[in-house]
Design a protein around this motif. Structure first.
Motif, short mmCIF file in Angstrom:
data_model
loop_
_atom_site.label_atom_id
_atom_site.label_comp_id
_atom_site.label_asym_id
_atom_site.label_seq_id
_atom_site.Cartn_x
_atom_site.Cartn_y
_atom_site.Cartn_z
N LYS A 1 0.88 -1.17 0.00
CA LYS A 1 0.00 0.00 0.00
C LYS A 1 0.91 1.22 0.00
CE LYS A 1 -2.47 1.29 3.75
NZ LYS A 1 -2.33 2.74 4.02
N LEU A 2 0.69 2.11 -0.97
CA LEU A 2 1.55 3.29 -1.09
C LEU A 2 0.76 4.55 -0.75
CD1 LEU A 2 3.18 2.49 -4.57
CD2 LEU A 2 4.13 2.00 -2.31
N THR A 3 1.36 5.39 0.08
CA THR A 3 0.74 6.67 0.41
C THR A 3 1.42 7.74 -0.45
OG1 THR A 3 0.38 5.88 2.63
CG2 THR A 3 0.23 8.25 2.33
N LEU A 4 0.62 8.50 -1.19
CA LEU A 4 1.18 9.49 -2.12
C LEU A 4 1.10 10.90 -1.57
CD1 LEU A 4 -0.53 8.14 -5.38
CD2 LEU A 4 1.74 7.58 -4.52
N GLY A 5 0.44 11.06 -0.44
CA GLY A 5 0.27 12.40 0.14
C GLY A 5 -0.86 13.17 -0.51
N GLY B 1 -2.15 -5.43 -5.55
CA GLY B 1 -2.51 -6.80 -5.19
C GLY B 1 -1.92 -7.80 -6.17
N GLU B 2 -1.45 -8.92 -5.63
CA GLU B 2 -1.07 -10.03 -6.50
C GLU B 2 -2.34 -10.82 -6.80
OE1 GLU B 2 2.15 -12.55 -5.21
OE2 GLU B 2 1.57 -14.10 -6.66
N ILE B 3 -2.56 -11.08 -8.07
CA ILE B 3 -3.74 -11.85 -8.48
C ILE B 3 -3.41 -13.32 -8.31
CG2 ILE B 3 -5.32 -12.34 -10.40
CD1 ILE B 3 -4.36 -9.50 -11.52
N ILE B 4 -4.00 -13.94 -7.29
CA ILE B 4 -3.62 -15.33 -7.02
C ILE B 4 -4.54 -16.32 -7.75
CG2 ILE B 4 -2.47 -14.83 -4.83
CD1 ILE B 4 -5.10 -16.27 -3.64
N GLU B 5 -5.71 -15.85 -8.18
CA GLU B 5 -6.58 -16.71 -9.00
C GLU B 5 -7.53 -15.83 -9.82
OE1 GLU B 5 -7.04 -19.18 -10.99
OE2 GLU B 5 -6.46 -20.56 -9.39
#
Ligand SMILES: Cc1cc2nc3c(=O)[nH]c(=O)nc-3n(C[C@H](O)[C@H](O)[C@H](O)COP(=O)(O)O)c2cc1C
Length: 188
Positions: free
Chosen positions: A123-127, A135-139
């Motif tokens: 999760k990135l905070t950009l201000g 997210g990694e797509i696991i299925e």
């Protein structure tokens, strides 16, 4: 040629329309998201920009899982409703038939032709107003009736797009070319 300057605007035309889901306080909740796209091929990853105050984001952060569900044109009204109302005030857990996959905590929508089950990797905070959830797509889930030759077929799925600022939805038009192919016929 004179170009009119429109200022710093988030204008990629068109944008996708997705229903992003998470369990919040033990119940499935969904938000409509247009700031979303694939950002890595392998492992397959999706990134979305969302305001962290959204009810769904609380569940994503807590469980570290979420789903991305692509609605069809038939689901336009309910999808817009999901984007107009927060789970903080309205119970959205009964709007759809839910199924679950490997993570158990990423509620997915049966009625949507395509579903991505994701694990939050960053999760990135950009201000600014929004945060980036990667997210990694696991299925990936799709019914046979929406596929051609074992691949999801957008003409059968009937997914649609959105333009921001004028707030319009559009269905997709006809297929107009073949990728990694038509460029070979381009003459310099
Ligand atoms: C077409 C459409 C696109 C939207 N795209 C986004 C988006 O990309 N990011 C975002 O934070 N909110 C977006 N929203 C707003 C959220 O869906 C909305 O605030 C929703 O009520 C949040 O639900 P929740 O509080 O239950 O999670 C969009 C709404 C609509 C109608």
């Amino acid at each position: 040629m004179e170009k009119i300057k429109l200022g710093s605007k988030p204008m990629i035309y068109p944008m996708p329309v997705a229903l992003v889901g998470a369990d919040v306080a033990g119940k499935p909740n969904f938000m409509t998201i247009a700031f979303i796209g694939i950002v890595n091929m392998s492992p397959a990853m999706v990134a979305m920009g969302a305001n962290p105050s959204h009810f769904t984001c609380k569940g994503i952060v807590k469980n570290k899982t979420f789903s991305v569900n692509l609605p069809s044109v038939k689901m336009l009204k309910v999808t817009d409703y999901v984007g107009l109302n927060s789970g903080e005030k309205k119970n959205k857990s009964e709007l759809f038939k839910i199924f679950r996959g490997k993570t158990k905590t990423a509620p997915m929508i049966e009625e949507c032709p395509l579903n991505l089950e994701c694990k939050l990797v960053k999760k990135l905070t950009l201000g600014g107003t929004d945060e980036i959830y990667i997210g990694e797509i696991i299925e990936t889930y799709c019914e046979e009736k929406f596929m051609t030759d074992g691949k999801p077929d957008v003409e059968k799925m009937g997914t649609y797009v959105f333009t921001m600022h004028d707030n319009r939805y559009f269905s997709l038009g006809k297929m107009i070319g073949k990728a990694w192919s038509d460029g070979k016929k381009y003459k310099i």
